[in-house]
Design a protein around this motif. Structure first.
Motif: not given
Length: 390
Positions: A173, A200, A203
């Motif tokens: 990520h 995450a 991202w």
């Protein structure tokens, strides 16, 4: 125990040892083999360095483009992206052959390479190379798409500079976002990018934005503004002169003891005047303000200087200039705690940014070592502007 049984047990033990030894020896060899099979790929342990990547101009764009700090970091990330992963790039202009070559090699080793660029890049040979090697079909795993803009509003146009990776080396990520284009001209400029890894949710916000812009689904915008932890993202369009999130950010700052530093490629038009008036009001109330800008309206200069702000030009004698869209904000809160924010992205201080596909991001920097790096980099630009008589 029979002799045949003992032999079988002994052979089994030996075979197990051979298999274990073989596995332990095969790992590094497999990594080496993968590097040999896939030119341009650097296998082995690698952890992405997060934080600011601060670009300073190179002396010769033709021979040293890959040495520009931003380009060098991007090439490093591409080289460490393994087969089976995905790279997504949004850029306004794309002419850099070193980047095109690295992306072609990544595609050839099995990385999904997906690129969105503004149509102004249509005549660049780097784009022709990408079209030939990875194609233009957006239903495929790899493609380059010259986009006139997303479906998030009328009159949008690609202006972002955001690059994402599902995995780079041992890091997942990965996001690199900021103010740098993938052009030879950009290697003559001061530009900045910020690298995130292992986040995450953040991202995914960039991934959502890419899917909006590639036109594969109904968009989540306009006005897509996810907050991720202490950081805030604004994906334009979605705001107007009255709801502009950058005006709101500056308006909410205290004045006394506040230090505001701006490095803006462009600062103009009605939105620029509104932002200048807000900044000037902070300066009159006690804030310290420094500005370096390339395309800045004279009325805006007068407004800022009349309030005591220092304003410097951003075009230097050998053709270098400043392409950042950067605000460094430092203030003391009601609790007496000193706070810092890095605001960067592709959003210039102008009305033409509001309808375009842009990114502005406000990064919490109270404990971020990138803050000091940004301030040193900014001070070096100011010193150069003053030294060259701007």
């Amino acid at each position: 125990m029979s002799i045949s049984g003992a032999v079988r047990r002994t052979l089994g033990a030996v075979l197990a040892l051979v298999l274990v030894a073989g596995c332990s020896l095969a790992g590094p060899r497999d990594e080496a083999d993968r590097s040999e099979e896939h030119p341009g790929y650097v296998a082995g342990p690698y952890v992405v360095r997060t934080g600011a990547v601060l670009g300073t101009p190179v002396a010769d764009t033709e021979t040293q483009a890959a040495e520009h700090p931003v380009v060098a970091r991007l090439l490093e990330l591409i080289a460490h992206t393994p087969p089976g992963e995905r790279i997504r790039i949004i850029t306004r202009s794309f002419s850099l052959h070193p980047v095109a070559d690295a992306l072609v090699l990544a595609h050839q080793r099995g990385v999904d390479v997906q690129i969105i660029a503004n149509p102004i890049s249509r005549d660049f040979r780097a784009v022709a190379k990408m079209e030939k090697e990875i194609g233009t079909d957006r239903s495929k795993d790899s493609f380059i798409h010259l986009s006139r803009g997303s479906r998030r509003g009328p009159g949008t146009a690609v202006h972002q500079k955001t690059w994402t990776f599902t995995r780079v080396g041992d890091s997942r990520h990965v996001v690199m976002a900021g103010s740098a284009n993938l052009s030879y001209y950009s290697t003559q400029q001061y530009s900045d990018m910020y690298v995130f890894a292992g986040r995450a949710r953040l991202w995914r916000a960039f991934d959502e934005d890419f899917r909006d812009q590639v036109g594969r689904r109904d968009p989540v915008g306009p006005g897509y503004a996810p907050r991720v932890g202490e950081d805030q993202l604004w994906f334009f369009p979605g705001w107007d002169e009255d709801t502009d999130p950058l005006q709101a950010l500056i308006r909410d700052l205290p004045a006394r003891g506040t230090v505001l530093r701006f490095a803006m490629y462009a600062w103009h038009s009605d939105r620029g005047r509104r932002l200048a008036e807000l900044v000037a009001a902070k300066a009159r109330a006690g804030a310290e303000v420094q500005v370096i800008s390339l395309h800045i309206g004279q009325e805006i200069v007068r407004t800022l200087e009349a309030a005591g702000a220092q304003v410097h030009g951003a075009k230097f004698d050998n053709g270098n200039d400043v392409h950042s869209k950067l605000s460094l904000l430092a203030w003391t809160g009601p609790d007496g705690v000193r706070h810092r924010r890095i605001v960067t992205g592709s959003d210039n201080f102008g009305s033409d940014s509001l309808p375009r596909d842009e990114l502005a991001m406000s990064i919490a920097a109270d404990r971020d070592p990138s803050w000091r790096a940004y301030v040193r980099w900014y001070d070096a630009m100011i010193a150069r502007a003053v030294g060259e008589g701007h």
